[in-house]
Design a protein around this motif. Structure first.
Motif, PDB file in Angstrom:
ATOM      1  N   GLU A  94      36.011  39.438  46.542  1.00 63.99           N
ATOM      2  CA  GLU A  94      36.643  39.847  45.284  1.00 63.99           C
ATOM      3  C   GLU A  94      38.011  40.483  45.550  1.00 63.99           C
ATOM      4  N   GLN A  95      38.085  41.315  46.568  1.00 67.34           N
ATOM      5  CA  GLN A  95      39.361  41.944  46.904  1.00 67.34           C
ATOM      6  C   GLN A  95      40.377  40.898  47.339  1.00 67.34           C
ATOM      7  N   GLU A  98      41.849  39.066  44.442  1.00 67.85           N
ATOM      8  CA  GLU A  98      42.846  39.898  43.766  1.00 67.85           C
ATOM      9  C   GLU A  98      44.152  39.929  44.564  1.00 67.85           C
ATOM     10  N   GLY A 101      46.290  37.025  44.126  1.00 62.73           N
ATOM     11  CA  GLY A 101      47.021  37.090  42.865  1.00 62.73           C
ATOM     12  C   GLY A 101      48.185  38.067  42.905  1.00 62.73           C
ATOM     13  N   ARG A 103      47.931  41.472  43.803  1.00 64.60           N
ATOM     14  CA  ARG A 103      47.551  42.856  43.490  1.00 64.60           C
ATOM     15  C   ARG A 103      46.410  43.282  44.410  1.00 64.60           C
ATOM     16  N   THR A 105      44.323  46.438  43.360  1.00 69.92           N
ATOM     17  CA  THR A 105      44.122  47.657  42.568  1.00 69.92           C
ATOM     18  C   THR A 105      43.061  48.588  43.140  1.00 69.92           C
ATOM     19  N   ASP A 111      48.050  47.871  47.199  1.00 69.15           N
ATOM     20  CA  ASP A 111      48.552  47.244  45.977  1.00 69.15           C
ATOM     21  C   ASP A 111      50.075  47.119  46.035  1.00 69.15           C
TER      22      ASP A 111
END
Length: 179
Positions: A94-95, A98, A101, A103, A105, A111
């Motif tokens: 999942e990280q 992200e 993409g 980012r 967060t 980030d």
């Protein structure tokens, strides 16, 4: 279809054969993209030297840059390889999605790094000054900035080599990124 073949050990120079032997001992095999560098007498050794050079961008941070850059450059080979390396550096799937993409967060410092890496590549080396300012505000320094740019350069080489040669990806495919 590959634009060029993945050379075997027998098809490369003696110097590259020695590197193949070292890679096989270390990794258990010679990844296709590394083998492709060996079409050149010097490229594989030079690339591996740059990969092992000292840097302030290591571990998770390096994988943040590698994944963000490879996503912008749409390199399926590097995304597959660096998803495995990202897991080894403690990033969850999942990280990593992200990060791809642009980012992260889950960590303010990473980030700022992901945003900067993506912006540098998307804007062809001319990032928005506010993104650079946010990078410094997150705790990174000028040396880190230079090392990020060097890491982007290293990743771009492999992204472009795969994009041009289309050698087969010999890692499990990275999860799809929903855009």
């Amino acid at each position: 279809m590959s634009a060029i073949n993945v050379p075997t050990r027998e098809e490369v120079s003696p110097a590259n054969q020695a590197i193949f032997d070292t890679l096989k001992k270390k990794l258990g095999r010679v990844p296709n993209l590394y083998a492709t560098f060996a079409h050149s007498e010097h490229a594989l050794g030079n690339y591996l030297a740059s990969q092992s050079a000292k840097s302030s961008i290591t571990g998770k941070a390096r994988e943040v840059v590698n994944l963000a850059v490879s996503e912008v450059n749409q390199c399926e080979y590097c995304l597959a390889a660096h998803t495995i390396i990202g897991r080894k550096n403690g990033l969850s799937d999942e990280q990593m999605l992200e990060i791809r993409g642009g980012r992260a967060t889950f960590d303010a410092k990473l980030d700022a790094l992901a945003r900067l890496a993506k912006d540098i590549v998307v804007r062809h080396g001319h990032p928005d000054p506010s993104v650079v300012d946010a990078f410094f505000a997150a705790g990174w320094d000028k040396g880190n900035l230079v090392d990020v740019i060097c890491t982007i350069a290293d990743m771009t080489v492999t992204n472009y080599l795969h994009g041009t040669t289309k050698v087969p990806v010999d890692f499990p495919a990275a999860p799809a990124l929903n855009r």
